[in-house]
Design an enzyme around this catalytic site. Structure first.
Site, mmCIF file in Angstrom:
data_model
loop_
_atom_site.group_PDB
_atom_site.id
_atom_site.type_symbol
_atom_site.label_atom_id
_atom_site.label_comp_id
_atom_site.label_asym_id
_atom_site.label_seq_id
_atom_site.Cartn_x
_atom_site.Cartn_y
_atom_site.Cartn_z
ATOM 1 N N MET A 140 -11.832 12.324 9.758
ATOM 2 C CA MET A 140 -11.097 12.390 8.336
ATOM 3 C C MET A 140 -9.537 12.684 8.846
ATOM 4 S SD MET A 140 -13.572 11.397 6.355
ATOM 5 C CE MET A 140 -12.942 11.892 4.915
ATOM 6 N N ARG A 141 -9.041 12.095 9.621
ATOM 7 C CA ARG A 141 -7.694 12.288 10.091
ATOM 8 C C ARG A 141 -6.964 11.085 10.253
ATOM 9 N NH1 ARG A 141 -5.398 17.223 10.332
ATOM 10 N NH2 ARG A 141 -4.239 16.657 12.807
ATOM 11 N N ASN B 25 -12.347 1.804 14.032
ATOM 12 C CA ASN B 25 -12.625 2.751 12.471
ATOM 13 C C ASN B 25 -13.776 1.716 11.935
ATOM 14 O OD1 ASN B 25 -12.587 4.803 10.904
ATOM 15 N ND2 ASN B 25 -11.404 3.629 9.555
ATOM 16 N N HIS C 227 -15.100 1.710 7.928
ATOM 17 C CA HIS C 227 -14.786 2.045 6.384
ATOM 18 C C HIS C 227 -15.967 1.436 5.562
ATOM 19 C CE1 HIS C 227 -12.458 2.915 3.298
ATOM 20 N NE2 HIS C 227 -12.581 2.106 2.500
HETATM 21 C C1 GRF Z 1 -19.119 6.474 6.611
HETATM 22 O O1 GRF Z 1 -19.244 6.015 5.286
HETATM 23 C C2 GRF Z 1 -18.008 5.821 7.288
HETATM 24 O O2 GRF Z 1 -17.841 4.354 6.985
HETATM 25 C C3 GRF Z 1 -16.747 6.484 6.920
HETATM 26 O O3 GRF Z 1 -17.037 7.823 6.781
HETATM 27 C C4 GRF Z 1 -18.549 8.034 6.804
HETATM 28 C C5 GRF Z 1 -18.922 8.777 8.034
HETATM 29 O O4 GRF Z 1 -20.460 8.902 7.986
HETATM 30 N N1 GRF Z 1 -15.377 6.362 7.789
HETATM 31 P P1 GRF Z 1 -21.185 9.511 9.271
HETATM 32 O O5 GRF Z 1 -20.474 10.809 9.527
HETATM 33 O O6 GRF Z 1 -21.053 8.409 10.412
HETATM 34 O O7 GRF Z 1 -22.755 9.736 8.704
#
Ligand code: GRF
Length: 201
Positions: free
Chosen positions: A90-91, A107, A109
């Protein structure tokens, strides 16, 4: 041997899916060299430890972005990482970080980009009323949820869905998509023309 570095901030289910793929031989020639969290209480980092992987916490709180990024890149290079996988990290990465690993940072998403970038993409898509959503694995560039697309998986939105059931079905596809995308990138048989990643035949 390809050396993967995983960055996460939370639950870590995408990390676990990648680790399971590595263990099962579905990502040939790859190993996970290090898992790094910017949050000490991320469940994903506890899982990484339980699996016997190198697991590091590099706290981001109170640090300037580039200062934190320098610590993370130092750790990645120390572990000789050649592919960085963001898995719920989350960065936003600084341009400097991105430049350290050209076309080597991925990444995932939970939407079909460019629709619904940013936080709570599944809720955004559900509230918008789309009939199809899904997930995207893409290269990381300096902009949020923006780099060239490697793999996408579509997920239909059902009339019976709520945002939780939709998110759960998207997550199942995320776990498949990330392994597919890593294999595309490690095979190196692709070119990126503008934004278009095309695989050589
Ligand atoms: C996932 O939905 C991913 O697509 C998003 O953040 C979430 C992470 O989930 N970037 P996890 O920590 O892999 O369970």
């Amino acid at each position: 041997m390809h050396s993967l570095g995983i960055l996460l901030s939370g639950r870590g289910s995408n990390f676990v899916a990648i680790a399971d793929s590595v263990d099962a031989g579905r990502i040939p020639g790859a190993r996970i060299s290090v898992v790094i969290s910017n949050k000490a209480d991320a469940p994903g980092i506890a899982t990484a430890r339980q699996r016997g992987l190198h697991a590091l916490v590099i706290p981001s709180k109170g640090k300037a972005r580039e200062e934190h990024d320098r610590e993370v890149v130092t750790a990645l290079k120390h572990h000789k990482v050649d592919l960085v996988c963001l898995a719920g990290y989350m960065r936003l990465l600084s341009p400097w970080f991105v430049q350290q690993f050209p076309q080597r940072i991925l990444n995932i998403h939970p939407s079909l980009l460019p629709a619904f970038p940013g936080l709570e993409a599944q809720e955004q898509a559900f509230a918008y009323g789309v009939k199809v959503s899904g997930c995207t694995v893409h290269f990381v560039d300096e902009e949020l949820d923006h780099g060239a697309i490697i793999v996408q998986k579509a997920v239909p939105v059902l009339d019976s869905d709520d945002e939780h059931t939709l998110a759960a079905r998207i997550l199942e596809q995320e776990h498949v998509a990330y392994t597919d995308a890593i294999n595309v990138v490690l095979a190196r048989g692709f070119t990126v023309i503008g934004r278009r990643l095309v695989t050589a035949r």
